[in-house]
Design an enzyme around this catalytic site. Structure first.
Site, PDB file in Angstrom:
ATOM      1  N   LEU A 100       0.939  -0.678   0.154  1.00  0.00           N
ATOM      2  CA  LEU A 100       0.037  -0.493  -0.001  1.00  0.00           C
ATOM      3  C   LEU A 100       1.139   1.513  -0.477  1.00  0.00           C
ATOM      4  O   LEU A 100       1.962   1.128   0.880  1.00  0.00           O
ATOM      5  CB  LEU A 100      -0.995   0.171   1.570  1.00  0.00           C
ATOM      6  CG  LEU A 100      -2.165  -0.648   1.530  1.00  0.00           C
ATOM      7  CD1 LEU A 100      -2.587  -1.043   2.492  1.00  0.00           C
ATOM      8  CD2 LEU A 100      -2.852  -0.618  -0.045  1.00  0.00           C
ATOM      9  N   ASP A 101       0.120   2.133  -0.858  1.00  0.00           N
ATOM     10  CA  ASP A 101       1.518   3.475  -0.510  1.00  0.00           C
ATOM     11  C   ASP A 101       0.871   4.269   0.637  1.00  0.00           C
ATOM     12  O   ASP A 101       0.115   4.022   1.566  1.00  0.00           O
ATOM     13  CB  ASP A 101       0.055   4.439  -1.470  1.00  0.00           C
ATOM     14  CG  ASP A 101       0.148   4.151  -2.735  1.00  0.00           C
ATOM     15  OD1 ASP A 101       1.314   3.432  -3.410  1.00  0.00           O
ATOM     16  OD2 ASP A 101      -0.938   4.413  -3.542  1.00  0.00           O
ATOM     17  N   GLY A 102       1.800   5.080   1.467  1.00  0.00           N
ATOM     18  CA  GLY A 102       2.460   5.424   2.367  1.00  0.00           C
ATOM     19  C   GLY A 102       0.775   5.981   2.565  1.00  0.00           C
ATOM     20  O   GLY A 102       0.557   5.779   4.200  1.00  0.00           O
ATOM     21  N   THR A 104      -1.736   5.602   2.419  1.00  0.00           N
ATOM     22  CA  THR A 104      -3.498   4.316   2.072  1.00  0.00           C
ATOM     23  C   THR A 104      -2.849   3.355   3.672  1.00  0.00           C
ATOM     24  O   THR A 104      -2.196   3.242   3.981  1.00  0.00           O
ATOM     25  CB  THR A 104      -3.107   3.271   0.977  1.00  0.00           C
ATOM     26  OG1 THR A 104      -3.163   4.432  -0.456  1.00  0.00           O
ATOM     27  CG2 THR A 104      -4.645   2.292   0.853  1.00  0.00           C
ATOM     28  N   HIS A 183      -0.490   2.329  -8.061  1.00  0.00           N
ATOM     29  CA  HIS A 183      -1.232   3.941  -7.883  1.00  0.00           C
ATOM     30  C   HIS A 183      -2.646   3.351  -8.251  1.00  0.00           C
ATOM     31  O   HIS A 183      -2.924   4.672  -8.904  1.00  0.00           O
ATOM     32  CB  HIS A 183      -0.841   5.342  -7.849  1.00  0.00           C
ATOM     33  CG  HIS A 183       0.529   5.180  -7.469  1.00  0.00           C
ATOM     34  ND1 HIS A 183       0.996   4.897  -6.100  1.00  0.00           N
ATOM     35  CD2 HIS A 183       1.921   6.406  -7.397  1.00  0.00           C
ATOM     36  CE1 HIS A 183       1.792   5.635  -5.365  1.00  0.00           C
ATOM     37  NE2 HIS A 183       1.948   6.297  -6.461  1.00  0.00           N
TER      38      HIS A 183
END
Length: 231
Positions: A100-102, A104, A183
């Site tokens: 997961l993105d930072g 998210t 993303h």
């Protein structure tokens, strides 16, 4: 990891039972009997129970409720990593099955079983992931059909795979995707002129984030959850 937690994991006992075992002087660490439940156990420690060595056996599987601001890598120069949240032996031997993105939040799976995680991350398996999305602008109903047909992402040759979109409110939605482009969810909404301001993953395949886990908390997967991605 604290010694009492290490005993719970390796012996399959409760914290109270671990304290009892220690009080009975049945545990040795590096050749010395100890009764300290808070003693830190590392990879270099030799732990014995009634003279029998205790070690982690077999692969490990965890779910984590990832907080915002943590990254899904082992090393990052600017942000804390999800692995600092794990009070376990050798967290560096684990990897994330589906990053997961930072910014998210939500469900992250961690394991040291490469074949198991491959069945989650490999594009040919089309593992479904479910996200709750908050948007900057109102979401038109026609976006449901656009996502179902696939949208063109900037820099990509092919359309996205069909995605299921459920509009919850004017600026909130639930989206289910079955691929993992960079993303992807943010780029899908950007392709229709909107911007994601909040993103939370709730499901990976049949595994659902445990509602009892607060942000930053984790637990071992159940046998049923692990079996969901076994051949």
């Amino acid at each position: 990891m604290r010694l009492d937690k290490f005993l719970c994991t390796t012996l399959g006992i409760t914290r109270r039972e671990a304290a009892k075992v220690l009080k009975e002087k049945r545990i040795e660490v590096n050749g010395e009997i100890t009764k300290s439940i808070a003693l830190k156990v590392t990879d270099d420690c030799d732990v014995e129970f009634d003279g029998r060595p205790l070690r982690f056996e077999g692969p490990r599987y965890f779910m984590l409720n990832k907080p915002q601001g943590f990254v899904c890598s082992h090393v990052d120069d600017h942000n804390p990593t999800v692995f600092v949240l794990l009070d376990i032996v050798s967290p560096e031997k684990l990897h994330v099955a589906g990053r997961l993105d930072g910014d998210t939040t939500g469900l992250v799976l961690l394991t040291d079983d490469g074949q198991w995680s491959h069945r989650i991350t490999s594009p040919r398996h089309h593992c479904e992931k479910v996200y709750f999305v908050e948007l900057a602008d109102p979401l038109p109903e026609e976006t449901i059909q656009l996502f179902a047909e696939g949208v063109q992402l900037r820099g990509e040759d092919d359309l996205t795979r069909p995605a299921k979109l459920e509009i919850v409110s004017e600026r909130e939605a639930v989206i289910t995707i079955s691929e993992g482009k960079y993303h992807q969810v943010k780029r899908m909404f950007a392709s229709v002129g909107n911007r994601v301001v909040g993103l939370h993953r709730a499901h990976i395949g049949p595994i659902e984030l445990d509602e009892a886990l607060a942000p930053g908390e984790y637990r071992q997967l159940t046998a049923e959850e692990i079996a969901a991605f076994m051949p």
